[in-house]
Each structure stands twice: as structure tokens, then as C-alpha cells.
Design an enzyme around this catalytic site. Sequence first.
Site, PDB file in Angstrom:
ATOM      1  N   TYR A  93       0.824  -1.207   0.000  1.00  0.00           N
ATOM      2  CA  TYR A  93       0.000   0.000   0.000  1.00  0.00           C
ATOM      3  C   TYR A  93       0.859   1.260   0.000  1.00  0.00           C
ATOM      4  CZ  TYR A  93      -3.226   3.563   1.851  1.00  0.00           C
ATOM      5  OH  TYR A  93      -3.973   4.714   2.048  1.00  0.00           O
ATOM      6  N   ASN A 130      -8.989  -5.639  -8.569  1.00  0.00           N
ATOM      7  CA  ASN A 130      -7.963  -4.623  -8.289  1.00  0.00           C
ATOM      8  C   ASN A 130      -6.987  -4.512  -9.454  1.00  0.00           C
ATOM      9  OD1 ASN A 130      -6.279  -2.763  -7.135  1.00  0.00           O
ATOM     10  ND2 ASN A 130      -6.153  -3.798  -5.158  1.00  0.00           N
ATOM     11  N   TYR A 137       1.917  -4.790 -10.856  1.00  0.00           N
ATOM     12  CA  TYR A 137       2.787  -5.959 -10.684  1.00  0.00           C
ATOM     13  C   TYR A 137       3.219  -6.519 -12.049  1.00  0.00           C
ATOM     14  CZ  TYR A 137       1.492  -6.198  -5.705  1.00  0.00           C
ATOM     15  OH  TYR A 137       1.317  -5.923  -4.372  1.00  0.00           O
ATOM     16  N   GLU A 149      -1.043 -20.510 -15.632  1.00  0.00           N
ATOM     17  CA  GLU A 149      -1.121 -21.866 -15.055  1.00  0.00           C
ATOM     18  C   GLU A 149      -2.526 -22.208 -14.573  1.00  0.00           C
ATOM     19  OE1 GLU A 149       1.927 -22.475 -12.111  1.00  0.00           O
ATOM     20  OE2 GLU A 149       3.530 -21.853 -13.460  1.00  0.00           O
TER      21      GLU A 149
HETATM   22  C1  LIG Z   1      -0.262   0.330  -7.228  1.00  0.00           C
HETATM   23  C2  LIG Z   1       0.600   1.142  -6.266  1.00  0.00           C
HETATM   24  C3  LIG Z   1       1.296   0.224  -5.299  1.00  0.00           C
HETATM   25  C4  LIG Z   1       1.667   1.858  -7.118  1.00  0.00           C
HETATM   26  O1  LIG Z   1       2.504   2.604  -6.241  1.00  0.00           O
HETATM   27  P1  LIG Z   1       3.138   3.989  -6.738  1.00  0.00           P
HETATM   28  O2  LIG Z   1       4.038   4.475  -5.676  1.00  0.00           O
HETATM   29  O3  LIG Z   1       2.041   4.895  -7.162  1.00  0.00           O
HETATM   30  O4  LIG Z   1       3.925   3.510  -8.040  1.00  0.00           O
HETATM   31  P2  LIG Z   1       5.300   4.116  -8.579  1.00  0.00           P
HETATM   32  O5  LIG Z   1       5.204   5.602  -8.645  1.00  0.00           O
HETATM   33  O6  LIG Z   1       6.427   3.569  -7.798  1.00  0.00           O
HETATM   34  O7  LIG Z   1       5.318   3.513 -10.027  1.00  0.00           O
HETATM   35  C5  LIG Z   1       6.153   2.396 -10.281  1.00  0.00           C
HETATM   36  C6  LIG Z   1       6.017   1.943 -11.671  1.00  0.00           C
HETATM   37  O8  LIG Z   1       4.786   1.238 -11.826  1.00  0.00           O
HETATM   38  C7  LIG Z   1       4.034   1.832 -12.844  1.00  0.00           C
HETATM   39  N1  LIG Z   1       2.634   1.802 -12.414  1.00  0.00           N
HETATM   40  C8  LIG Z   1       2.094   2.373 -11.307  1.00  0.00           C
HETATM   41  N2  LIG Z   1       0.780   2.130 -11.277  1.00  0.00           N
HETATM   42  C9  LIG Z   1       0.508   1.389 -12.376  1.00  0.00           C
HETATM   43  C10 LIG Z   1      -0.665   0.837 -12.929  1.00  0.00           C
HETATM   44  N3  LIG Z   1      -1.846   1.020 -12.343  1.00  0.00           N
HETATM   45  N4  LIG Z   1      -0.584   0.138 -14.080  1.00  0.00           N
HETATM   46  C11 LIG Z   1       0.614  -0.053 -14.697  1.00  0.00           C
HETATM   47  N5  LIG Z   1       1.762   0.467 -14.228  1.00  0.00           N
HETATM   48  C12 LIG Z   1       1.703   1.187 -13.092  1.00  0.00           C
HETATM   49  C13 LIG Z   1       4.554   3.265 -12.977  1.00  0.00           C
HETATM   50  O9  LIG Z   1       4.310   3.758 -14.274  1.00  0.00           O
HETATM   51  C14 LIG Z   1       6.015   3.061 -12.705  1.00  0.00           C
HETATM   52  O10 LIG Z   1       6.680   2.570 -13.862  1.00  0.00           O
HETATM   53  P3  LIG Z   1       8.281   2.762 -14.069  1.00  0.00           P
HETATM   54  O11 LIG Z   1       8.952   1.960 -12.985  1.00  0.00           O
HETATM   55  O12 LIG Z   1       8.521   2.211 -15.430  1.00  0.00           O
HETATM   56  O13 LIG Z   1       8.531   4.231 -13.933  1.00  0.00           O
HETATM   57  C15 LIG Z   1      -0.232   2.213  -5.502  1.00  0.00           C
HETATM   58  O14 LIG Z   1      -0.996   2.913  -6.413  1.00  0.00           O
HETATM   59  C16 LIG Z   1      -1.159   1.611  -4.453  1.00  0.00           C
HETATM   60  O15 LIG Z   1      -0.798   1.483  -3.286  1.00  0.00           O
HETATM   61  N6  LIG Z   1      -2.379   1.281  -4.849  1.00  0.00           N
HETATM   62  C17 LIG Z   1      -3.360   0.738  -3.913  1.00  0.00           C
HETATM   63  C18 LIG Z   1      -2.857  -0.545  -3.269  1.00  0.00           C
HETATM   64  C19 LIG Z   1      -3.898  -1.593  -3.134  1.00  0.00           C
HETATM   65  O16 LIG Z   1      -4.959  -1.569  -3.724  1.00  0.00           O
HETATM   66  N7  LIG Z   1      -3.569  -2.582  -2.362  1.00  0.00           N
HETATM   67  C20 LIG Z   1      -4.492  -3.666  -2.152  1.00  0.00           C
HETATM   68  C21 LIG Z   1      -3.823  -4.985  -2.183  1.00  0.00           C
HETATM   69  S1  LIG Z   1      -2.949  -5.475  -0.783  1.00  0.00           S
END
Ligand SMILES: CC(C)(COP(=O)(O)OP(=O)(O)OC[C@H]1O[C@@H](n2cnc3c(N)ncnc32)[C@H](O)[C@@H]1OP(=O)(O)O)[C@@H](O)C(=O)NCCC(=O)NCCS
Length: 172
Positions: A93, A130, A137, A149
Site C-alpha cells: 500500500y 484490483n 505488478y 497456469e
Molecule cells: C499500485 C501502487 C502500489 C503503485 O505505487 P506507486 O508508488 O504509485 O507507483 P510508482 O510511482 O512507484 O510507479 C512504479 C512503476 O509502476 C508503474 N505503475 C504504477 N501504477 C501502475 C498501474 N496502475 N498500471 C501499470 N503500471 C503502473 C509506474 O508507471 C512506474 O513505472 P516505471 O517503474 O517504469 O517508472 C499504488 O498505487 C497503491 O498502493 N495502490 C493501492 C494498493 C492496493 O490496492 N492494495 C491492495 C492490495 S494489498
Amino acid sequence: MDFRIRPPKPDDFKDVFRMVTELSLLEKSPDLQISREELKQDLFCETPFLQCLIAEVPAYCKTWEGQTTVAYTLFTNAYCTWNGRAVYLGDFYVMPECRGKGVGRALLSTVAKVGKEQHCAIMLTEMRGNTPLIDFYIAKGGEDLTVTERRHFLRFDGDALDKLAQEAPQCT
Ligand SMILES: CC(C)(COP(=O)(O)OP(=O)(O)OC[C@H]1O[C@@H](n2cnc3c(N)ncnc32)[C@H](O)[C@@H]1OP(=O)(O)O)[C@@H](O)C(=O)NCCC(=O)NCCS
């Protein structure tokens, strides 16, 4: 944005639990199944059941509400005889106002580094709806095993677990 990734100290627990609660609201399941005390014990007892990493920003980057701990992940050890050791990623998160600044990438890379040091792959499951997190990921190189798989993810808990445990033969 400046930040650093580190394991939490017991004093950080209030922030970890705050973000656990925020995440549960995000997942629309606000009724946490564990208590604050259980989680604290599992994180900080002599042989912790869980590993945790947090992201911390300097005071000048604090959130509107004054927090400096802005992201966390929880993971634990897993094992499978096909692939051997893994860390199983539970929570992941980043607080909304700190997203898109590289925190998520740094957090996941640090889990990978910790995992590699222990010869572990990373495993996780995610809720079907999600898609932002699943896309994140996959963008980072994760393989969607449901697609490649056709795996199912199952759990025994509550009555089913009680029933199974009651049927266990006595150990001699
Ligand atoms: C998804 C999440 C972890 C991304 O974190 P973030 O700090 O915003 O991401 P970053 O700024 O580090 O981005 C990292 C990379 O991922 C990519 N990225 C981020 N969100 C993305 C998405 N939704 N789809 C595709 N790529 C994505 C960015 O473009 C970046 O790419 P790069 O490394 O080539 O520059 C954040 O939005 C989050 O916490 N979301 C909610 C979590 C959640 O729902 N958890 C529930 C499950 S336990």
C-alpha cells in the site's frame, strides 16, 4: 520526492496499523479480522511471523495530515517444492497522495532484494477487481499464474478449519 525504505521499529507500529486500516477501507472490507495487538505481536515478537517494510519521507514532504510514514508492505515465508523458497506478499500500500512518485517501485524492489538474499521468489494473490495493482505488478515483471497456469487460490478457515482439525488422528 525523497524517501527511504526500512523495516519498522515498534514505535512505527501506530503508522503501520493506520495504513492497514486505510488499506482495508480501500478494499471495502473495513472489519479487520485481526486485532492491533495480534499484528503487533506477530511483527515484533522474538521470532516474528511477518516481515514488514515501510517508506518514510522527510518532514518537509509530510502528508496534508502530517504523516511521514507513507507506504508499507507485509510479507512472510512460503515454500513450494516446485519452486522452493518464496516470500508471500500480503499487504502492499502507498498512500494516495504519495503515488506516482516511485515509492511503490522502490518498495517492491526492496522486497525483491530481501527475497533474493534469502533465495526467495515473490508470490502474491490479488483480488480480481484490483486491476491497478495487478497492472502495476505485471508492469514490474510479475507473471499472472491465473492466466499462465490456471491456478486456484484456496483457504481453510473458520468452521472448515475447525472440522478438519477435529478429524486429525492423535499423534503418537
Ligand atoms: C499500485 C501502487 C502500489 C503503485 O505505487 P506507486 O508508488 O504509485 O507507483 P510508482 O510511482 O512507484 O510507479 C512504479 C512503476 O509502476 C508503474 N505503475 C504504477 N501504477 C501502475 C498501474 N496502475 N498500471 C501499470 N503500471 C503502473 C509506474 O508507471 C512506474 O513505472 P516505471 O517503474 O517504469 O517508472 C499504488 O498505487 C497503491 O498502493 N495502490 C493501492 C494498493 C492496493 O490496492 N492494495 C491492495 C492490495 S494489498
